[in-house]
Design a protein around this motif. Structure first.
Motif, PDB file in Angstrom:
ATOM      1  N   UNK A   3     -67.795 -95.466   2.406  1.00 32.53           N
ATOM      2  CA  UNK A   3     -68.881 -95.316   1.441  1.00 32.53           C
ATOM      3  C   UNK A   3     -68.443 -95.650   0.028  1.00 32.53           C
ATOM      4  N   UNK A   4     -67.141 -95.919  -0.171  1.00 34.75           N
ATOM      5  CA  UNK A   4     -66.632 -96.227  -1.504  1.00 34.75           C
ATOM      6  C   UNK A   4     -66.657 -95.037  -2.440  1.00 34.75           C
ATOM      7  N   UNK A   5     -66.485 -93.840  -1.869  1.00 39.97           N
ATOM      8  CA  UNK A   5     -66.565 -92.626  -2.671  1.00 39.97           C
ATOM      9  C   UNK A   5     -65.179 -92.158  -3.098  1.00 39.97           C
ATOM     10  N   UNK A   6     -65.096 -91.667  -4.322  1.00 39.28           N
ATOM     11  CA  UNK A   6     -63.855 -91.087  -4.828  1.00 39.28           C
ATOM     12  C   UNK A   6     -63.830 -89.573  -4.659  1.00 39.28           C
ATOM     13  N   UNK A   7     -64.858 -89.004  -4.029  1.00 38.49           N
ATOM     14  CA  UNK A   7     -64.902 -87.562  -3.793  1.00 38.49           C
ATOM     15  C   UNK A   7     -63.721 -87.150  -2.919  1.00 38.49           C
ATOM     16  N   UNK A   8     -63.111 -86.013  -3.244  1.00 36.82           N
ATOM     17  CA  UNK A   8     -61.886 -85.600  -2.567  1.00 36.82           C
ATOM     18  C   UNK A   8     -61.970 -84.142  -2.130  1.00 36.82           C
ATOM     19  N   UNK A   9     -61.905 -83.866  -0.828  1.00 33.68           N
ATOM     20  CA  UNK A   9     -61.844 -82.474  -0.363  1.00 33.68           C
ATOM     21  C   UNK A   9     -60.528 -81.820  -0.778  1.00 33.68           C
ATOM     22  N   UNK A  42     -73.128 -84.409   1.376  1.00 37.83           N
ATOM     23  CA  UNK A  42     -73.884 -83.741   2.441  1.00 37.83           C
ATOM     24  C   UNK A  42     -73.790 -84.551   3.731  1.00 37.83           C
ATOM     25  N   UNK A  43     -73.665 -83.838   4.846  1.00 39.01           N
ATOM     26  CA  UNK A  43     -73.511 -84.476   6.155  1.00 39.01           C
ATOM     27  C   UNK A  43     -74.791 -84.285   6.960  1.00 39.01           C
ATOM     28  N   UNK A  44     -75.265 -85.382   7.551  1.00 43.48           N
ATOM     29  CA  UNK A  44     -76.473 -85.358   8.374  1.00 43.48           C
ATOM     30  C   UNK A  44     -76.130 -85.867   9.772  1.00 43.48           C
ATOM     31  N   UNK A  45     -76.531 -85.124  10.787  1.00 46.12           N
ATOM     32  CA  UNK A  45     -76.180 -85.476  12.164  1.00 46.12           C
ATOM     33  C   UNK A  45     -77.395 -85.957  12.939  1.00 46.12           C
ATOM     34  N   UNK A  46     -77.142 -86.896  13.831  1.00 45.30           N
ATOM     35  CA  UNK A  46     -78.106 -87.274  14.856  1.00 45.30           C
ATOM     36  C   UNK A  46     -77.424 -87.085  16.200  1.00 45.30           C
ATOM     37  N   UNK A  47     -78.130 -86.505  17.132  1.00 42.92           N
ATOM     38  CA  UNK A  47     -77.554 -86.140  18.415  1.00 42.92           C
ATOM     39  C   UNK A  47     -77.773 -87.259  19.434  1.00 42.92           C
ATOM     40  N   UNK A  48     -76.757 -87.442  20.277  1.00 42.25           N
ATOM     41  CA  UNK A  48     -76.770 -88.472  21.313  1.00 42.25           C
ATOM     42  C   UNK A  48     -76.530 -87.781  22.656  1.00 42.25           C
ATOM     43  N   UNK A  49     -77.297 -88.111  23.691  1.00 34.65           N
ATOM     44  CA  UNK A  49     -77.091 -87.452  24.984  1.00 34.65           C
ATOM     45  C   UNK A  49     -75.665 -87.638  25.509  1.00 34.65           C
ATOM     46  N   UNK A  50     -75.105 -86.555  26.026  1.00 37.45           N
ATOM     47  CA  UNK A  50     -73.768 -86.570  26.612  1.00 37.45           C
ATOM     48  C   UNK A  50     -73.834 -85.828  27.940  1.00 37.45           C
ATOM     49  N   UNK A  89     -73.785 -88.050  -2.484  1.00 42.43           N
ATOM     50  CA  UNK A  89     -73.501 -88.901  -1.332  1.00 42.43           C
ATOM     51  C   UNK A  89     -73.920 -88.198  -0.051  1.00 42.43           C
ATOM     52  N   UNK A  90     -74.609 -88.941   0.795  1.00 41.09           N
ATOM     53  CA  UNK A  90     -74.995 -88.431   2.114  1.00 41.09           C
ATOM     54  C   UNK A  90     -74.305 -89.273   3.182  1.00 41.09           C
TER      55      UNK A  90
END
Length: 257
Positions: A239-245, A37-45, A11-12
């Motif tokens: 995302x409908x994920x059952x993954x658990x930290x 996995x986590x993917x970031x997109x940057x937004x001006x601040x 899952x991403x």
């Protein structure tokens, strides 16, 4: 024989983050279960400069501008081109300023650019998580760079959602992201959490805090949610994920998800 190459992912997830802030993606990836996995997109601040430097308190105008067109809309479109399960806004402050209705309008607008991928907000996820935990009364801890007005708006956000905010305020630590020490934050929260609070919510996606969630819950004997733990929980739900930290709070225990 072969070494991990990052492609074996179940899952991403995507996160929209202020352009100079590495906090949201760092904490989200630290908490992410195996195969996520986590993917970031940057937004001006407008309140952050080169190197992630911010003023001691962040003004409200650039906070609101962060979620206005066109930049964040374009960021969602770019992020949605990737094979993602959900996209989250890693920015507590805009939810505070907009309020629940305004936050939902932004999410609805961004969904028009997400190619059908769910888009969720940090505070909306926090409220859903608190309800999942049957919480009614919260203590709200905000970063030291939130001024009294932004903190007040945060309390109003949760009150408008039917929660009783029994204590709120910026924590009394140095107003610098890089100066936040987990042990000092832990001690401050332990000292300032009132007995009548059913749970603690730590606002600010750029506020270093997820590492102390488990220790706080052990000492306080009540749930502790942070901006980024709430956002990750909401992303996995969307995302409908059952993954658990593991080790990041009651919200992720199997009976809660």
């Amino acid at each position: 024989m072969w070494q991990p190459d990052g492609w074996d992912v179940r899952l991403r997830l995507g996160v929209l983050t202020p352009h100079g802030d590495v906090g949201p993606e760092s904490e989200l990836q630290a908490m992410a279960p195996e195969g996520v996995c986590v993917h970031a997109t940057r937004v001006p601040f407008g309140a952050i400069t080169t190197g992630g430097v911010m003023d001691p308190t962040i003004p409200l105008a650039p906070v609101q501008a962060f979620v206005e067109p066109p930049y964040i809309d374009e960021a969602v479109s770019l992020l949605a081109a990737a094979p993602l399960g959900a996209i989250g806004i890693g920015f507590t402050s805009s939810s505070y300023v907009l309020g629940p209705d305004g936050e939902q309008k932004v999410l609805d607008r961004l969904m028009q650019h997400s190619a059908g991928i769910p888009v969720i907000g940090t505070c909306a996820s926090a409220v859903a998580g608190l309800r999942q935990l049957n919480v009614r009364r919260i203590a709200l801890v905000d970063p030291p760079w939130f001024d009294a007005e932004l903190d007040r708006l945060g309390a109003e956000y949760f009150t408008a959602q039917g929660l009783d905010v029994v204590a709120h305020g910026p924590c009394g630590l140095p107003s610098n992201q890089r100066s936040i020490n987990p042990s000092e934050l832990f001690a401050w929260i332990i000292k300032h959490t009132p007995d009548e609070a059913d749970a603690v919510f730590i606002g600010g996606n750029g506020f270093r805090s997820v590492g102390i969630i488990s220790a706080l819950e052990q000492d306080l004997r009540r749930p502790v949610l942070t901006a980024n733990s709430s956002l990750l929980w909401g992303l996995l739900q969307a995302a409908g994920s059952a993954a658990t930290p593991s080790h990041y709070g009651e919200i992720f225990t199997p009976e809660r998800v």
